[in-house]
Design a protein around this motif. Structure first.
Motif, PDB file in Angstrom:
ATOM      1  N   ILE A 172     -10.240  29.795 -37.192  1.00 36.88           N
ATOM      2  CA  ILE A 172     -11.362  29.133 -36.447  1.00 36.88           C
ATOM      3  C   ILE A 172     -12.595  29.321 -37.259  1.00 36.88           C
ATOM      4  O   ILE A 172     -13.592  28.943 -37.599  1.00 36.88           O
ATOM      5  CB  ILE A 172     -11.600  29.539 -34.740  1.00 36.88           C
ATOM      6  CG1 ILE A 172     -10.220  28.930 -34.256  1.00 36.88           C
ATOM      7  CG2 ILE A 172     -12.910  29.175 -34.479  1.00 36.88           C
ATOM      8  CD1 ILE A 172     -10.324  29.709 -32.789  1.00 36.88           C
ATOM      9  N   ALA A 173     -12.724  31.118 -37.469  1.00 34.79           N
ATOM     10  CA  ALA A 173     -13.865  31.577 -38.338  1.00 34.79           C
ATOM     11  C   ALA A 173     -13.897  30.952 -39.562  1.00 34.79           C
ATOM     12  O   ALA A 173     -15.230  30.427 -40.051  1.00 34.79           O
ATOM     13  CB  ALA A 173     -13.865  32.992 -38.156  1.00 34.79           C
ATOM     14  N   ALA A 174     -12.882  30.628 -40.051  1.00 34.12           N
ATOM     15  CA  ALA A 174     -12.787  29.996 -41.644  1.00 34.12           C
ATOM     16  C   ALA A 174     -13.180  28.717 -41.389  1.00 34.12           C
ATOM     17  O   ALA A 174     -13.962  28.243 -42.394  1.00 34.12           O
ATOM     18  CB  ALA A 174     -11.504  30.200 -42.112  1.00 34.12           C
ATOM     19  N   HIS A 175     -12.888  27.986 -40.502  1.00 28.63           N
ATOM     20  CA  HIS A 175     -13.232  26.217 -40.351  1.00 28.63           C
ATOM     21  C   HIS A 175     -14.807  26.417 -40.001  1.00 28.63           C
ATOM     22  O   HIS A 175     -15.522  25.533 -40.742  1.00 28.63           O
ATOM     23  CB  HIS A 175     -12.435  25.871 -39.108  1.00 28.63           C
ATOM     24  CG  HIS A 175     -13.045  24.561 -38.778  1.00 28.63           C
ATOM     25  ND1 HIS A 175     -12.796  23.248 -39.587  1.00 28.63           N
ATOM     26  CD2 HIS A 175     -14.083  23.981 -37.806  1.00 28.63           C
ATOM     27  CE1 HIS A 175     -13.328  22.221 -39.148  1.00 28.63           C
ATOM     28  NE2 HIS A 175     -14.057  22.802 -37.922  1.00 28.63           N
ATOM     29  N   VAL A 176     -15.067  27.338 -39.324  1.00 27.14           N
ATOM     30  CA  VAL A 176     -16.660  27.248 -38.961  1.00 27.14           C
ATOM     31  C   VAL A 176     -17.351  27.495 -40.053  1.00 27.14           C
ATOM     32  O   VAL A 176     -18.566  26.857 -40.416  1.00 27.14           O
ATOM     33  CB  VAL A 176     -16.992  28.291 -37.832  1.00 27.14           C
ATOM     34  CG1 VAL A 176     -18.332  28.779 -37.610  1.00 27.14           C
ATOM     35  CG2 VAL A 176     -16.287  28.109 -36.337  1.00 27.14           C
ATOM     36  N   THR A 177     -17.238  28.382 -40.991  1.00 30.95           N
ATOM     37  CA  THR A 177     -17.676  28.824 -42.353  1.00 30.95           C
ATOM     38  C   THR A 177     -17.955  27.572 -43.263  1.00 30.95           C
ATOM     39  O   THR A 177     -18.896  26.829 -43.763  1.00 30.95           O
ATOM     40  CB  THR A 177     -17.285  29.851 -42.804  1.00 30.95           C
ATOM     41  OG1 THR A 177     -17.371  31.068 -41.790  1.00 30.95           O
ATOM     42  CG2 THR A 177     -17.775  30.317 -44.346  1.00 30.95           C
ATOM     43  N   ALA A 178     -16.374  26.996 -43.318  1.00 34.29           N
ATOM     44  CA  ALA A 178     -16.285  25.811 -44.402  1.00 34.29           C
ATOM     45  C   ALA A 178     -17.184  24.635 -43.748  1.00 34.29           C
ATOM     46  O   ALA A 178     -17.703  24.274 -44.645  1.00 34.29           O
ATOM     47  CB  ALA A 178     -14.926  25.476 -44.323  1.00 34.29           C
ATOM     48  N   ALA A 179     -17.016  24.294 -42.346  1.00 35.81           N
ATOM     49  CA  ALA A 179     -18.019  23.184 -41.855  1.00 35.81           C
ATOM     50  C   ALA A 179     -19.233  23.370 -41.853  1.00 35.81           C
ATOM     51  O   ALA A 179     -20.098  22.290 -41.390  1.00 35.81           O
ATOM     52  CB  ALA A 179     -17.343  22.896 -40.598  1.00 35.81           C
ATOM     53  N   GLY A 180     -19.781  24.699 -42.165  1.00 38.89           N
ATOM     54  CA  GLY A 180     -21.295  25.014 -42.024  1.00 38.89           C
ATOM     55  C   GLY A 180     -22.019  24.777 -40.599  1.00 38.89           C
ATOM     56  O   GLY A 180     -22.923  24.788 -40.307  1.00 38.89           O
ATOM     57  N   LEU A 181     -20.870  25.291 -39.590  1.00 40.41           N
ATOM     58  CA  LEU A 181     -21.433  25.222 -38.005  1.00 40.41           C
ATOM     59  C   LEU A 181     -21.838  26.695 -37.777  1.00 40.41           C
ATOM     60  O   LEU A 181     -21.647  27.806 -38.605  1.00 40.41           O
ATOM     61  CB  LEU A 181     -19.738  25.225 -37.264  1.00 40.41           C
ATOM     62  CG  LEU A 181     -19.363  23.802 -37.537  1.00 40.41           C
ATOM     63  CD1 LEU A 181     -18.134  23.738 -36.726  1.00 40.41           C
ATOM     64  CD2 LEU A 181     -20.088  22.739 -37.112  1.00 40.41           C
TER      65      LEU A 181
END
Length: 196
Positions: free
Chosen positions: A161-170
């Motif tokens: 989840i943390a990796a996705h948030v970072t990659a998506a700029g959230l």
């Protein structure tokens, strides 16, 4: 106050970024945790270490919103630990008690015990699964789809989840670590080489 005035005030508060919690309580008053595994962080950053992990229904004392990042709120836990919690994990009212039937009547279940039981992460109860399967057709397909999603959700980690948030700029609400902060380890003594 008329409806238009209330809407204007609400829009102004949202525009200013004033959290809803701030308008409902005063510093020093209690708030309640409403999300499972709510992390109390050392600083107002979604990637910092947790000083405590709280469960739904636990009470905290509100210390106000952070001056720079108003979506993070200062809290003090019941055990005296101080830190920051993301605003959507807090409520002015305690969560409703989960109602279940046991034998001939209703019982109330403590939210913390309900979360700890693992039932809170399951989308369908055994009764709902039976009902969907017995009804057949689209009901049966819906049960199968929800069960597939539950299986998939078990494979997603906090790190994912943390990796996705970072990659998506959230905005980072979940950090790569979901455990309480541990005392820093002392570096191992270096071996001396050469002459003394």
């Amino acid at each position: 106050m008329g409806m238009k005035t209330r809407v204007a005030w609400a829009a102004a508060l949202l525009t200013l970024g004033v959290p809803a919690v701030a308008s409902a309580v005063k510093v020093g008053e209690p708030l309640y945790v409403k999300a499972k595994n709510t992390r109390v962080l050392a600083t107002p950053s979604g990637s910092d270490n947790a000083v405590a992990v709280l469960q739904p229904g636990e009470q905290v004392t509100w210390g106000g919103a952070d001056a720079k990042q108003k979506q993070w709120h200062r809290v003090t836990t019941a055990t005296g630990k101080k830190g920051f919690v993301f605003q959507t994990n807090l409520s002015t009212t305690p969560p409703n008690m989960e109602l279940v039937t046991d034998g001939g009547g209703k019982q109330q279940v403590d939210p913390k015990k309900f979360v700890a039981s693992g039932a809170a992460v399951k989308a369908l109860s055994p009764g709902a699964e039976r009902y969907g399967k017995d009804k057949g057709g689209d009901h049966q397909k819906a049960v199968a789809n929800i069960q597939a999603l539950e299986k998939l959700a078990k494979k997603v980690s906090t790190e994912d989840i943390a990796a996705h948030v970072t990659a998506a700029g959230l905005f980072p609400v979940v950090g790569p670590r979901d455990a309480q902060a541990k005392a820093p380890q002392q570096p191992a003594a270096k071996k001396r080489s050469g002459k003394q």
